[in-house]
Design a protein around this motif. Sequence first.
Motif, PDB file in Angstrom:
ATOM      1  N   ARG A   1       3.795  17.736  52.369  1.00  8.50           N
ATOM      2  CA  ARG A   1       4.989  18.594  52.387  1.00  8.50           C
ATOM      3  C   ARG A   1       5.712  18.509  51.048  1.00  8.50           C
ATOM      4  NH1 ARG A   1       6.133  16.156  57.570  1.00  8.50           N
ATOM      5  NH2 ARG A   1       7.648  14.855  56.472  1.00  8.50           N
TER       6      ARG A   1
ATOM      7  N   ALA B   1      11.788  20.146  58.448  1.00 11.35           N
ATOM      8  CA  ALA B   1      13.071  20.597  58.956  1.00 11.35           C
ATOM      9  C   ALA B   1      14.087  20.752  57.828  1.00 11.35           C
ATOM     10  CB  ALA B   1      13.598  19.605  59.992  1.00 11.35           C
ATOM     11  N   SER B   2      13.948  19.891  56.797  1.00 14.97           N
ATOM     12  CA  SER B   2      14.944  19.896  55.742  1.00 14.97           C
ATOM     13  C   SER B   2      14.843  21.120  54.832  1.00 14.97           C
ATOM     14  CB  SER B   2      14.808  18.631  54.900  1.00 14.97           C
ATOM     15  OG  SER B   2      13.508  18.588  54.357  1.00 14.97           O
ATOM     16  N   LEU B   3      13.730  21.827  54.923  1.00 20.24           N
ATOM     17  CA  LEU B   3      13.529  22.946  54.013  1.00 20.24           C
ATOM     18  C   LEU B   3      13.297  24.228  54.811  1.00 20.24           C
ATOM     19  CD1 LEU B   3      11.168  21.920  51.096  1.00 20.24           C
ATOM     20  CD2 LEU B   3      13.586  22.483  50.988  1.00 20.24           C
ATOM     21  N   ASP B   4      13.808  25.302  54.292  1.00 21.67           N
ATOM     22  CA  ASP B   4      13.522  26.606  54.855  1.00 21.67           C
ATOM     23  C   ASP B   4      12.035  26.909  54.683  1.00 21.67           C
ATOM     24  OD1 ASP B   4      14.382  29.336  55.720  1.00 21.67           O
ATOM     25  OD2 ASP B   4      13.458  29.799  53.783  1.00 21.67           O
ATOM     26  N   ALA B   5      11.392  27.506  55.715  1.00 25.31           N
ATOM     27  CA  ALA B   5       9.944  27.741  55.655  1.00 25.31           C
ATOM     28  C   ALA B   5       9.565  28.562  54.431  1.00 25.31           C
ATOM     29  CB  ALA B   5       9.482  28.442  56.932  1.00 25.31           C
ATOM     30  N   GLY B   6      10.339  29.540  54.105  1.00 25.02           N
ATOM     31  CA  GLY B   6      10.043  30.377  52.954  1.00 25.02           C
ATOM     32  C   GLY B   6      10.104  29.581  51.655  1.00 25.02           C
ATOM     33  N   VAL B   7      11.133  28.754  51.540  1.00 26.27           N
ATOM     34  CA  VAL B   7      11.286  27.920  50.337  1.00 26.27           C
ATOM     35  C   VAL B   7      10.100  26.984  50.207  1.00 26.27           C
ATOM     36  CG1 VAL B   7      12.691  26.148  49.236  1.00 26.27           C
ATOM     37  CG2 VAL B   7      13.790  28.058  50.412  1.00 26.27           C
ATOM     38  N   HIS B   8       9.689  26.401  51.340  1.00 28.31           N
ATOM     39  CA  HIS B   8       8.579  25.463  51.320  1.00 28.31           C
ATOM     40  C   HIS B   8       7.300  26.127  50.845  1.00 28.31           C
ATOM     41  CE1 HIS B   8       5.460  22.833  53.250  1.00 28.31           C
ATOM     42  NE2 HIS B   8       6.124  21.990  52.475  1.00 28.31           N
ATOM     43  N   GLU B   9       7.015  27.312  51.413  1.00 32.05           N
ATOM     44  CA  GLU B   9       5.812  28.044  50.997  1.00 32.05           C
ATOM     45  C   GLU B   9       5.875  28.355  49.508  1.00 32.05           C
ATOM     46  OE1 GLU B   9       2.928  28.792  52.515  1.00 32.05           O
ATOM     47  OE2 GLU B   9       3.756  27.381  53.985  1.00 32.05           O
TER      48      GLU B   9
ATOM     49  N   ASP C   1       8.786  18.410  50.229  1.00 33.36           N
ATOM     50  CA  ASP C   1      10.214  18.107  50.296  1.00 33.36           C
ATOM     51  C   ASP C   1      10.534  16.682  49.834  1.00 33.36           C
ATOM     52  OD1 ASP C   1       8.947  16.819  52.322  1.00 33.36           O
ATOM     53  OD2 ASP C   1      10.564  17.072  53.773  1.00 33.36           O
TER      54      ASP C   1
ATOM     55  N   ALA D   1       6.334  23.553  57.785  1.00 33.01           N
ATOM     56  CA  ALA D   1       7.511  23.359  56.942  1.00 33.01           C
ATOM     57  C   ALA D   1       8.398  22.278  57.535  1.00 33.01           C
ATOM     58  CB  ALA D   1       8.288  24.667  56.828  1.00 33.01           C
TER      59      ALA D   1
END
Lengths: 840, 229
Positions: free
Chosen positions: A556, A6-14, A558, A4
């Motif tokens: 990614r 850095a700019s995105l929360d890992a959960g949001v990215h998934e 993002d 994930a």
Amino acid sequence: MSTAPASLDAGVHEARLRELDEVWGTKPGLRGQLTAVNHTTVGLRFIVTGFAFMLVGGLLSMFIRLQLAWFDSEVLDPQRYAEFVTMHGTTMMFLFAVPIMEGFAIYLIPKMLGARDLPFPRLSAFGYWCYLFGGLFLYSSFLFDAVPDAGWFMYVPLSDATWSPGLNADFWLIGVTFAEVAAVVAAVEMIVAILITRAPGMDLRRIPLFAWAMLVTAFMIAFGFPPLILASILLEIQRAFDFAFFEVARGGDPLLWQHLFWLFGHPEVYIIFLPAAGVVSMIIPTFARRPIVGYSWIVLAQVAVGFLSFGLWVHHMFAVGIPLLALALFSAASMAVAIPMGIQVFAWIATLWSGRPWLRVPMLYLVGFFFVFVLGGLTGVMLAMMPFNWQVHDTHFVVAHLHYVLIGGLMFPLFAGLYYWLPLASGRTPSETLSRTAFWLVFIGFNLAFLPMHLTGMLGMPRRVYTYSEEMGVHWLNLLSTAAGFVLAIGIVAILVDVALSFRHGPRTARNPWNGGTLEWAIPFPVPLYNFASVPVVGDRDPLWQRPEIADASARADGMLGEVRDGQREILCTGLLSGEPEQVVRISNSTWLPLLAALSLAALLTCFIAKAYAVAAVMLVPLLGLLGAWAWTSGHRHAPTHLDVTADLRLPTQYAARNAPGWWALVVSLLIDGSLFASLVFSYFYLWLGADAWPPAGIATGSWGPQLLALGVLGVAAGAVQFAMRAVRRDARATAITAWLLAAVAGLAFVAVHGWALWVPVGPPQAHAYASVVWTLAGFHAVHVLVAVLFATFLAARVHRGYASAARPLDARVAAGLWRYTVGQGLVAWAVVHLFPRFA
Amino acid sequence: MLACTLAACSGPFSTLDPAGPAAEAIARTWWLMFAGAGLIWLLVMALVLWALHRGHDTRALAHPHRLIVGGGLVLPPLVLAALLVHGTLSSDRITGSGEPVADRVDVTAARWQWRFRYRDADGRVVAESVDELALPRGRTVEFRITSADVIHSFWIPRLGGKIDAIPGRVNRLRLRADEDGPMPGQCAEYCGLEHAHMRFEVQVRDAAAHAAWLAANRPVAPAATGAAP
């Protein structure tokens, strides 16, 4: 897959990646497969189907070789032999060589351009079904014992109703034309994709060479296929309704067929070769481990081949009795192709020579390509030499030459490409053992099979003979060809087995096993159906060599278009020249429409070949209904006119953008249609050149009154469309609806008035080739008017329901563009039909 | 030609075993092109193999673009110009356009036979034959070729190039036979099931024997003296 950002929360990215998977994914089960429109799926289908047809065509050639292995043998009777020879050539040309390269392009082009999909997914799915059904239609002739048997170039009069009274020729004409729909729609798709769906930063000088090759090829298809499609339509009309285009007794000319056929047939050779050359240009830099040498040279050479290929068709007709001076020009033009070919070959050598070559399997196949293709090219120059051509034309020398060019120019690069891009589909690298054995089988088998054929031809063996006499003295050479032909066949089967096995047994590999420099290698394995989670940005011709981090960045979610909105598939379109982001295009999800439309087209053609013409006409209703549904679902009345691509980039959607893909598709389609029309006008003047009197005795030019009235009515329609377009732009709904309907009514009135204006002086189309071609010109235009009438009616409904408006003018622009073209075509047709005979 | 004396190249249908000036000039062109093409092919393959296997010589090409210019822009035009000049110089010999012609044969191809009508200097039909063509040795003959049904192609490999027989058209071809047979002719355009067997025999005789043959093969019906096709 990727960590994930850095700019995105890992959960949001998934969650974003999951959503991308869901929106772009194919539904499970048979339903999902039948409704899939994604370019990866459609491309793989083209490739698999293409190889299946290659195996069938190859099987036919094995029987041909068995029959020719010795003099006076009786493996096939003359009828079967004629059928197998015709179907072998037809299958390899129309059902293998062209579609397989389309498959590679449909699969690879978006990945190379950094796009998520092609701009018209439904169209390429429709093309695939047409290809499959067209091929099956052609092969269903075996069930009715009516297999095409007049040779793959179907010369008239042999293929006309007198000398081929059965359905054999009809199966060819309708089946091949049906399958060609795939090539034509792929051309539209490719041109639009390569012009406006490239990754940001990919300006014209950074387009991968395979994409350049496909762009040139697509334009060649756009101009080269229409002459054959027209010729097939004319011959089918002649066979079904007794028209007279090619019949000498009624003022027709059999050579018209040959001109139209080779106007297609010669560009066809380069339509097959150029994409393969593009494959070579992609593989060589990777295995030379340096950028290509002479990029601009290669691009210019490709474009030059594209142009030159349209000036060579007569070199297939050196023996028909055309004046020597004309032949000399075509001879020189044919030889001139050696220049751009030489440029490409030496650019590839220069790249290898200035790099650090790495001889892996794909490269081995390219060595085979050099060996075989250069030989084929050299015999091609020999054939362009007129006197030599007069001797070896239509002999096995030509058979040898064309197999050297096609197998050398297409198959070897194709197999190289197959092994090269295999990891994208399988996630594994190919084995280095079976693939090398298979190469040597193919290489040795091919050369031993076809090299002797040069000599058999010069010793006097014509092509398409089912047997030959002992005194000709070519049986040992033929035996060698046959034996080696089987070695070649085993080698090809070994390659396919090896490729199939490598999906199960090859060593698994991470991303980019060959360390390639272009964007398709940025995609992680297994390849997600959306290709790139964020649209990549490129700054070089080999972006991965310049900035390897592009690979991780584009995986990614993002970056650009990383977030799914409204459950819609979105792609980014860029400026044609600049490669700057220009618009967001929403494309279709999975749908039944392509399959159903192709099925109803198949039903219509089946009724036609069964001579149930009334039923065939009725079958237009479901077809038009489906196409109407297709068009209706191509927009949304609440579709946003602008969307955010990233936090600080907001772009229009295609409904509001000037350079919308739909607009470009119209432009390209009209180019193709214009080429079809131009072929018809060419036919008119060709028949005029050979005529004693024009119009012939018994046919009049008619009086001005009705003809001018028809023109006036067409003018009213044109005016109404202009008015309607202006009303749409002002959002004056009621006025727009009225004007569109007026245009539709005027269009119908034109067709009626013009039909009457022609019937009185010209009479039935069967009377003479003049009447046939005049009615066909008028009928061709009438079909366009009727389509434009449907569009006008459609637009009235769209304005009424609020889909077409000042904010979303795309529909109206497309309809108005079609109308303008139709009126322009009408003016030309009118002048040719009504003015020319008065002054001829 | 030297190589033509090889047994492998001779044969009744062999273009490499010429029996007349046109076929001979074309065979010479072939051997010339064969040698040239062989050299070019060897050159290209040598370059490819050298580029791939330079062994310890890892130096890259200093001026790669020169290779493109040399191989793409210089070499092909030179070779093609030489070919075109050669073609122009041999063209008269191949087409027989400068030669006086006293003998004319009308050829009608039909599925699946060849019909020949022989005309004298005044255009009268003096003889007819089917699937058998009589030619005077050492005299250029003009053929006027058409078809009664589909497209065929008239070809006597040992005498010269082929030309199509097309319904509604008359194509002309001049050939001269300097040697005696066997030199069969055959159809070279696919014309239906028996295409492979659509052949005719060519008999070459000296002037006296040829005249005698013509006299013995007068047209059956005198009405056959109709207009030339």
